[in-house]
Design a protein around this motif. Structure first.
Motif, short mmCIF file in Angstrom:
data_model
loop_
_atom_site.label_atom_id
_atom_site.label_comp_id
_atom_site.label_asym_id
_atom_site.label_seq_id
_atom_site.Cartn_x
_atom_site.Cartn_y
_atom_site.Cartn_z
N ASN A 86 8.82 1.49 -1.30
CA ASN A 86 9.00 0.87 0.02
C ASN A 86 7.91 0.31 0.71
OD1 ASN A 86 11.34 0.31 1.82
ND2 ASN A 86 10.36 1.87 3.05
N GLY A 87 6.86 1.16 0.72
CA GLY A 87 5.62 0.71 1.31
C GLY A 87 5.01 -0.93 1.13
N LYS A 88 5.12 -1.04 -0.13
CA LYS A 88 4.90 -2.55 -0.80
C LYS A 88 5.83 -3.34 -0.33
CE LYS A 88 3.43 -4.45 -5.11
NZ LYS A 88 3.00 -4.22 -6.56
N ILE A 120 -0.59 4.00 8.84
CA ILE A 120 -1.78 3.14 8.39
C ILE A 120 -2.82 2.89 9.42
CG2 ILE A 120 -1.88 0.39 8.06
CD1 ILE A 120 1.33 0.64 7.80
N LEU A 149 -2.30 3.06 -1.85
CA LEU A 149 -1.36 2.94 -1.17
C LEU A 149 0.16 3.13 -1.74
CD1 LEU A 149 -2.28 -0.86 0.44
CD2 LEU A 149 -2.32 1.91 1.64
N ASP A 183 -7.04 0.00 6.79
CA ASP A 183 -6.07 -0.62 5.96
C ASP A 183 -5.66 -1.83 6.82
OD1 ASP A 183 -5.69 1.55 4.43
OD2 ASP A 183 -4.09 2.57 5.68
N ARG A 193 0.50 6.91 -1.15
CA ARG A 193 1.10 7.24 0.37
C ARG A 193 2.10 6.73 0.98
NH1 ARG A 193 -4.35 4.33 2.65
NH2 ARG A 193 -3.21 4.77 4.78
N PHE A 194 2.60 5.49 0.47
CA PHE A 194 3.83 5.17 1.10
C PHE A 194 4.95 4.88 0.23
CE2 PHE A 194 0.26 3.60 3.62
CZ PHE A 194 0.55 4.46 4.68
N TYR A 208 -2.66 -4.24 -2.76
CA TYR A 208 -2.26 -2.94 -3.84
C TYR A 208 -3.35 -2.80 -4.91
CZ TYR A 208 1.71 -1.13 -1.01
OH TYR A 208 2.25 -0.53 -0.24
N LYS A 256 7.30 -3.30 2.89
CA LYS A 256 6.83 -3.35 4.25
C LYS A 256 5.69 -4.02 4.42
CE LYS A 256 10.04 -0.57 6.21
NZ LYS A 256 11.02 -1.46 7.23
N THR A 257 4.55 -3.92 3.45
CA THR A 257 3.25 -4.48 3.55
C THR A 257 3.67 -6.11 3.56
OG1 THR A 257 1.99 -2.85 2.40
CG2 THR A 257 1.13 -4.83 2.53
#
Length: 354
Positions: free
Chosen positions: A41-43, A85, A34, A89, A37-38, A28, A45-46
Motif C-alpha cells: 500500500n505504501g507504493k 515518512i 520502503l 525520504d 516499512r510500508f 523503490y 501512496k508514494t
C-alpha cells in the motif's frame, strides 16, 4: 494539438500520472526498505503523493507563482511526518522527480519547471513555525479561544450557546464573523496543518460553524437596500466554502442582494446566475492551490461571454493570500484577504470604468 502548444505547466499536468509511475519505480529500487516499512500500500501512496506534487508543481508554473509550490512542500513535509515518512525520504522523492523530469519531460520551457521544483527541494530543509491566529490585538481573543475549545471538544451546542451569549451581551454580528468565526477557521487550518488535530476534527469544526452561522440568520437577515448585487461561487470541485459563505453574509448585512451558489457550480450555471441576478460583482473562491488555474480559466470564460463580460470579478482564498500578485495573474479586478475587506474592494472596483 501537439504537446508543445500547451504551456509547460499544462503539459506537466497531462503527464503527471506517467511521470509519477517512473518516480515511484525508481524510489523503490533505490530504497527497497520502503516495502518493508510500508508494504504494498505504501507504493500506491508514494505514487499518489508524487502525482499530487507534480500537480502542485504544474499549478505554480501555470500561474507563475513559486510560492504556491513551496507552501505545498511545507505542508506535505509536516503531513508525511505523521505517517513515519522522513525528511530524507521526501528529499529522495523530490530528487527523483527532478531526475525524471530531466529525462522524460520534454518542453521548451522545462527550465521554469525545474526552477520551481528546486525552490521546493530547498523548502524541505527549512524549519518553520506558524504563529497562532488568535493574537493579543484581537478584541475578542478570549472569546474566540473559548469558542474554539468547545468545537475541538466536540461540543457544538456549547459553542452555539457561547455565540448567542456574546450576541445577547452586545457583540455585533459583524464582529462575530470577523473576530470569532473567521479567526477560528484560520486557527483550525493552522492546527490541522501542524498535525495537532485530525481531518475529522477539522471537518467537524467547520460543519459546526456552518450550522451556527445558519442558526443566526433570523437575527439579521433582511432585504437588500443598496441596489447592488453579488453572486458568489467556489471554483471547480472546491469544497472549502465557508469563507465565501461568510463573505456573502457580510455583503447581505451591508444591504447588498447576495446569491451564494456554493461549490461545484458548472461554468454555464454561473454565467446564467450572473445574468439572471443582474450581478454587479461576482466573487470567486479557491482554497486549494491546484484549483487556481481553474479560476483563471473561469475568468476567461466570463470575459469572453457578451452577456457577462461587464461584471466585476473579485477573488479570494488561501493561494491568493500567499501570493499578493496572484489575483492579477489570473485576470481578476480585485482581491480581498477577508470578508470585511471585500466590501471595500467591491465598492472600489465598481467605481472604476473598464
Amino acid at each position: 494539438m501537439s504537446i508543445q502548444q500547451y504551456t509547460a505547466g499544462e503539459s506537466l499536468l497531462m503527464q503527471a500520472g506517467g511521470l509519477a509511475e517512473l518516480v515511484t519505480h525508481k524510489q523503490y529500487e533505490l530504497q527497497p526498505d520502503l516495502l518493508e516499512r510500508f508494504g504494498d500500500n505504501g507504493k500506491i501512496k508514494t505514487k499518489q503523493d508524487s502525482i499530487y506534487s507534480l500537480n502542485y508543481l504544474a499549478e505554480s508554473v501555470i500561474v507563475n507563482s513559486p510560492i504556491l509550490f513551496t507552501y505545498y512542500v511545507s505542508w506535505l513535509k509536516r503531513l508525511l511526518e505523521g505517517f513515519g515518512i522522513t525528511q530524507e525520504d521526501l528529499i529522495i522523492n523530490f530528487q527523483l522527480i527532478r531526475e525524471t523530469l530531466v529525462e522524460h519531460f520534454h518542453h521548451t520551457d522545462k527550465t521554469t519547471v525545474l526552477m520551481h521544483l528546486e525552490l521546493g527541494i530547498q523548502q524541505i530543509g527549512k524549519k518553520e513555525e506558524y504563529a497562532s491566529f488568535i493574537t493579543d490585538d484581537n478584541p475578542y481573543a478570549a472569546d474566540v479561544a473559548q469558542y474554539l475549545e468547545y468545537l475541538l471538544l466536540g461540543n457544538r451546542r456549547q459553542a452555539l450557546d457561547w455565540i448567542v451569549h456574546l450576541l445577547d451581551e452586545g457583540t455585533s454580528i459583524q464582529h462575530t464573523y470577523k473576530y470569532i468565526f473567521q479567526i477560528s477557521q484560520y486557527e483550525i487550518g493552522r492546527l490541522w496543518h501542524e498535525g495537532k488535530i485530525t481531518v475529522g476534527q477539522e471537518h467537524f469544526c467547520t460543519a459546526a460553524t456552518q450550522f451556527i452561522i445558519s442558526s443566526l440568520y433570523p437575527r439579521w437577515i433582511g432585504t437588500g437596500n443598496k441596489g447592488r448585487s453579488l453572486v458568489a461561487a467556489c471554483v471547480g470541485s472546491e469544497q472549502h466554502e465557508i469563507g465565501l459563505r461568510m463573505l456573502a453574509d457580510i455583503f447581505e448585512m451591508d444591504g447588498w442582494d447576495t446569491y451564494y451558489l456554493g461549490a461545484n457550480v458548472p461554468d454555464r450555471s454561473l454565467l446564467q446566475a450572473i445574468v439572471s441576478y443582474n450581478a454587479d460583482v461576482v466573487a470567486i473562491s479557491a482554497t486549494m492551490a491546484y484549483h487556481v488555474h481553474l479560476v483563471k480559466k473561469l475568468i476567461t470564460v466570463i470575459r469572453q461571454n457578451t452577456t457577462t463580460r461587464h461584471v466585476k470579478i473579485m477573488i479570494g482564498g488561501l493561494p491568493f493570500n500567499l501570493d499578493s500578485h496572484l489575483w492579477q495573474e489570473v485576470g481578476a479586478d480585485g482581491y480581498a484577504p477577508g470578508a470585511e475587506e471585500a466590501l471595500e474592494v467591491a465598492e472600489g472596483i465598481l467605481s472604476l470604468k473598464r
